[in-house]
Design a protein around this motif. Sequence first.
Motif, PDB file in Angstrom:
ATOM      1  N   MET A 163      47.727  25.634  47.812  1.00 26.07           N
ATOM      2  CA  MET A 163      46.675  24.953  46.791  1.00 26.07           C
ATOM      3  C   MET A 163      47.524  24.886  45.576  1.00 26.07           C
ATOM      4  O   MET A 163      47.223  25.409  44.409  1.00 26.07           O
ATOM      5  N   ASP A 164      48.649  24.033  45.498  1.00 28.54           N
ATOM      6  CA  ASP A 164      49.441  23.940  44.283  1.00 28.54           C
ATOM      7  C   ASP A 164      48.806  23.251  43.094  1.00 28.54           C
ATOM      8  O   ASP A 164      49.414  23.228  42.064  1.00 28.54           O
ATOM      9  N   ASP A 165      47.661  22.679  43.417  1.00 33.51           N
ATOM     10  CA  ASP A 165      47.252  21.957  41.975  1.00 33.51           C
ATOM     11  C   ASP A 165      46.028  22.634  41.606  1.00 33.51           C
ATOM     12  O   ASP A 165      45.520  22.325  40.488  1.00 33.51           O
ATOM     13  N   VAL A 166      46.016  23.996  42.068  1.00 32.74           N
ATOM     14  CA  VAL A 166      44.920  24.704  41.480  1.00 32.74           C
ATOM     15  C   VAL A 166      45.979  25.724  40.379  1.00 32.74           C
ATOM     16  O   VAL A 166      46.838  26.479  40.897  1.00 32.74           O
ATOM     17  N   THR A 167      45.645  25.828  39.048  1.00 37.09           N
ATOM     18  CA  THR A 167      46.513  26.590  38.040  1.00 37.09           C
ATOM     19  C   THR A 167      46.157  28.142  38.570  1.00 37.09           C
ATOM     20  O   THR A 167      45.000  28.583  38.837  1.00 37.09           O
ATOM     21  N   ARG A 168      47.328  28.782  38.275  1.00 41.97           N
ATOM     22  CA  ARG A 168      47.333  30.255  38.322  1.00 41.97           C
ATOM     23  C   ARG A 168      47.912  30.953  37.252  1.00 41.97           C
ATOM     24  O   ARG A 168      49.019  30.639  36.960  1.00 41.97           O
ATOM     25  N   THR A 169      47.350  31.886  36.386  1.00 39.93           N
ATOM     26  CA  THR A 169      47.605  32.479  35.494  1.00 39.93           C
ATOM     27  C   THR A 169      47.737  33.706  35.465  1.00 39.93           C
ATOM     28  O   THR A 169      47.001  34.613  36.282  1.00 39.93           O
ATOM     29  N   ASN A 170      48.437  34.574  34.872  1.00 36.05           N
ATOM     30  CA  ASN A 170      48.777  36.055  34.714  1.00 36.05           C
ATOM     31  C   ASN A 170      49.145  36.561  36.077  1.00 36.05           C
ATOM     32  O   ASN A 170      48.272  37.772  36.368  1.00 36.05           O
ATOM     33  N   THR A 171      49.740  35.921  36.739  1.00 30.18           N
ATOM     34  CA  THR A 171      49.940  36.397  38.320  1.00 30.18           C
ATOM     35  C   THR A 171      50.311  37.856  38.252  1.00 30.18           C
ATOM     36  O   THR A 171      50.275  38.729  39.434  1.00 30.18           O
ATOM     37  N   GLY A 172      50.855  38.259  37.308  1.00 25.69           N
ATOM     38  CA  GLY A 172      51.767  39.593  37.537  1.00 25.69           C
ATOM     39  C   GLY A 172      50.793  40.810  37.022  1.00 25.69           C
ATOM     40  O   GLY A 172      50.946  41.959  36.996  1.00 25.69           O
ATOM     41  N   LYS A 173      49.413  40.356  36.353  1.00 18.21           N
ATOM     42  CA  LYS A 173      48.688  41.239  36.024  1.00 18.21           C
ATOM     43  C   LYS A 173      48.114  42.467  37.011  1.00 18.21           C
ATOM     44  O   LYS A 173      47.595  41.784  38.171  1.00 18.21           O
ATOM     45  N   VAL A 174      48.068  43.520  36.821  1.00 24.10           N
ATOM     46  CA  VAL A 174      47.586  44.490  37.688  1.00 24.10           C
ATOM     47  C   VAL A 174      46.237  44.641  37.802  1.00 24.10           C
ATOM     48  O   VAL A 174      45.660  45.001  36.809  1.00 24.10           O
ATOM     49  N   LEU A 175      45.497  44.285  38.958  1.00 25.98           N
ATOM     50  CA  LEU A 175      44.051  44.250  38.890  1.00 25.98           C
ATOM     51  C   LEU A 175      43.454  45.510  39.717  1.00 25.98           C
ATOM     52  O   LEU A 175      42.485  46.008  39.539  1.00 25.98           O
ATOM     53  N   TYR A 176      44.494  46.419  40.295  1.00 21.75           N
ATOM     54  CA  TYR A 176      44.052  47.460  41.015  1.00 21.75           C
ATOM     55  C   TYR A 176      45.046  48.484  40.712  1.00 21.75           C
ATOM     56  O   TYR A 176      46.111  48.604  41.367  1.00 21.75           O
ATOM     57  N   PRO A 177      45.087  49.099  39.467  1.00 19.00           N
ATOM     58  CA  PRO A 177      46.004  49.997  38.816  1.00 19.00           C
ATOM     59  C   PRO A 177      46.375  51.250  39.752  1.00 19.00           C
ATOM     60  O   PRO A 177      47.567  51.649  39.923  1.00 19.00           O
ATOM     61  N   ALA A 178      45.560  51.795  40.553  1.00 15.73           N
ATOM     62  CA  ALA A 178      45.777  52.821  41.427  1.00 15.73           C
ATOM     63  C   ALA A 178      47.020  52.478  42.483  1.00 15.73           C
ATOM     64  O   ALA A 178      47.696  53.357  42.772  1.00 15.73           O
ATOM     65  N   GLU A 189      48.645  38.871  43.947  1.00 11.79           N
ATOM     66  CA  GLU A 189      48.519  39.477  45.348  1.00 11.79           C
ATOM     67  C   GLU A 189      47.130  39.065  45.643  1.00 11.79           C
ATOM     68  O   GLU A 189      46.808  38.787  47.046  1.00 11.79           O
ATOM     69  N   VAL A 190      46.195  39.210  44.704  1.00 12.62           N
ATOM     70  CA  VAL A 190      44.579  38.681  44.984  1.00 12.62           C
ATOM     71  C   VAL A 190      44.549  37.360  45.486  1.00 12.62           C
ATOM     72  O   VAL A 190      44.018  36.911  46.421  1.00 12.62           O
ATOM     73  N   LEU A 191      45.393  36.351  44.708  1.00 15.00           N
ATOM     74  CA  LEU A 191      45.384  35.075  44.828  1.00 15.00           C
ATOM     75  C   LEU A 191      46.100  34.732  46.315  1.00 15.00           C
ATOM     76  O   LEU A 191      45.650  33.807  47.040  1.00 15.00           O
ATOM     77  N   ASP A 192      47.023  35.416  46.608  1.00 18.79           N
ATOM     78  CA  ASP A 192      47.553  35.227  47.748  1.00 18.79           C
ATOM     79  C   ASP A 192      46.683  35.514  48.959  1.00 18.79           C
ATOM     80  O   ASP A 192      46.729  34.757  49.988  1.00 18.79           O
ATOM     81  N   TYR A 193      46.100  36.890  48.840  1.00 19.40           N
ATOM     82  CA  TYR A 193      45.137  37.027  49.935  1.00 19.40           C
ATOM     83  C   TYR A 193      43.877  36.066  50.130  1.00 19.40           C
ATOM     84  O   TYR A 193      43.681  35.496  51.323  1.00 19.40           O
ATOM     85  N   TRP A 194      43.377  35.511  48.878  1.00 23.47           N
ATOM     86  CA  TRP A 194      42.303  34.690  48.940  1.00 23.47           C
ATOM     87  C   TRP A 194      43.023  33.401  49.570  1.00 23.47           C
ATOM     88  O   TRP A 194      41.975  32.826  50.554  1.00 23.47           O
ATOM     89  N   LEU A 204      39.909  33.204  38.338  1.00 26.60           N
ATOM     90  CA  LEU A 204      39.117  33.643  37.365  1.00 26.60           C
ATOM     91  C   LEU A 204      38.996  35.136  37.641  1.00 26.60           C
ATOM     92  O   LEU A 204      37.896  35.637  36.916  1.00 26.60           O
ATOM     93  N   ALA A 205      39.740  35.736  38.340  1.00 32.44           N
ATOM     94  CA  ALA A 205      39.619  37.135  38.829  1.00 32.44           C
ATOM     95  C   ALA A 205      38.276  37.614  39.384  1.00 32.44           C
ATOM     96  O   ALA A 205      37.776  38.623  39.274  1.00 32.44           O
ATOM     97  N   VAL A 206      38.028  36.570  40.149  1.00 30.90           N
ATOM     98  CA  VAL A 206      36.690  36.875  41.197  1.00 30.90           C
ATOM     99  C   VAL A 206      37.355  37.626  42.264  1.00 30.90           C
ATOM    100  O   VAL A 206      38.324  37.218  43.146  1.00 30.90           O
ATOM    101  N   LEU A 207      36.805  38.992  42.234  1.00 24.85           N
ATOM    102  CA  LEU A 207      37.224  40.182  43.355  1.00 24.85           C
ATOM    103  C   LEU A 207      36.384  39.993  44.563  1.00 24.85           C
ATOM    104  O   LEU A 207      36.431  40.429  45.751  1.00 24.85           O
ATOM    105  N   GLU A 208      35.020  39.699  44.092  1.00 27.95           N
ATOM    106  CA  GLU A 208      33.915  39.713  45.174  1.00 27.95           C
ATOM    107  C   GLU A 208      33.147  38.618  45.147  1.00 27.95           C
ATOM    108  O   GLU A 208      32.846  38.065  44.193  1.00 27.95           O
ATOM    109  N   ILE A 209      32.979  37.963  46.531  1.00 28.59           N
ATOM    110  CA  ILE A 209      31.899  36.877  46.710  1.00 28.59           C
ATOM    111  C   ILE A 209      30.703  37.538  47.246  1.00 28.59           C
ATOM    112  O   ILE A 209      30.826  37.962  48.435  1.00 28.59           O
TER     113      ILE A 209
END
Length: 295
Positions: free
Chosen positions: A1-16, A23-28, A105-110
Amino acid sequence: MDDVTRTNTGKVLYPATGFTKGEVLDYWERISPVLLPHVRGRPASFKRFPDGVDAEGFFQKNAPRGTPDWVHTVELPSPGSTKGRQTVRYVVVEDARTLMWAANLAVLEIHVPQWRVGPRGGVHDPDLMVFDLDPGAPATVVECCRVALMIRDELAAEGLSAWPKVSGSKGLHVYVPLKPVKGTRATAYARGLAERLVEREPELVVAGMNRSLRGGKVFVDWNQNNPARTTVAPYSLRARREPTVAAPVSWEEVEGCGAPEDLRFLPEDVLARLEKAGDLLEPIAKGDCQTPLPD
């Protein structure tokens, strides 16, 4: 999905675990071929965590400001809205592009309902019934598996088939594909089955809404079939300490579960399982296993 903007990809969303937004984007993106058939046509509620799971997240039902024109949305009545809205403009995740937009948008759950909308926005009757099994400590998913097997057998006796999935949190979900049926009928049927299980195993099962009754037991939440309720979608991430996944499992795995770790899956686990066995819920996604709900 190269036409969708990806921002702050290095931000840690699961600190533990150090699991990042990238990695979230890659999984989705990698999970989209099997996730999408389970959410298409179902108005989505998003759970967003822009500052990671250690910060407070929020549910978002109304499409956010700035939603692109190419994202499919549907305006539906919202009786009893806590925000005083008469309607809600839901996002319907129809394709990988929309899924990746949501992930950015940092959606983790649907979360989706048991019913779908038609191409012109008409609300269809539910085509799924779900039993949400929630363990009260010290009970765990191990006890949920015992209850799930009882539900499976009760359903089979009435000609209904069932498919299990771990919630990705503490419990287990049992799906029953149905010929479209009124939500009130599905709710009443699920409640009746849950109450029969309470009579059969009162030390293990509870069906009442009073949380004080749930300690050491498994709450069979029959009210998930209320059309106003939603359930976390198959293959969705969960906003837990680690990036666990709401993953389909086999009945053999349910039967053999001896510890919570047996049914705990991270993104790499789920992707490996797909390579080996495919989508265990594929019959539901295809819609070719629906059965009429008995009278």
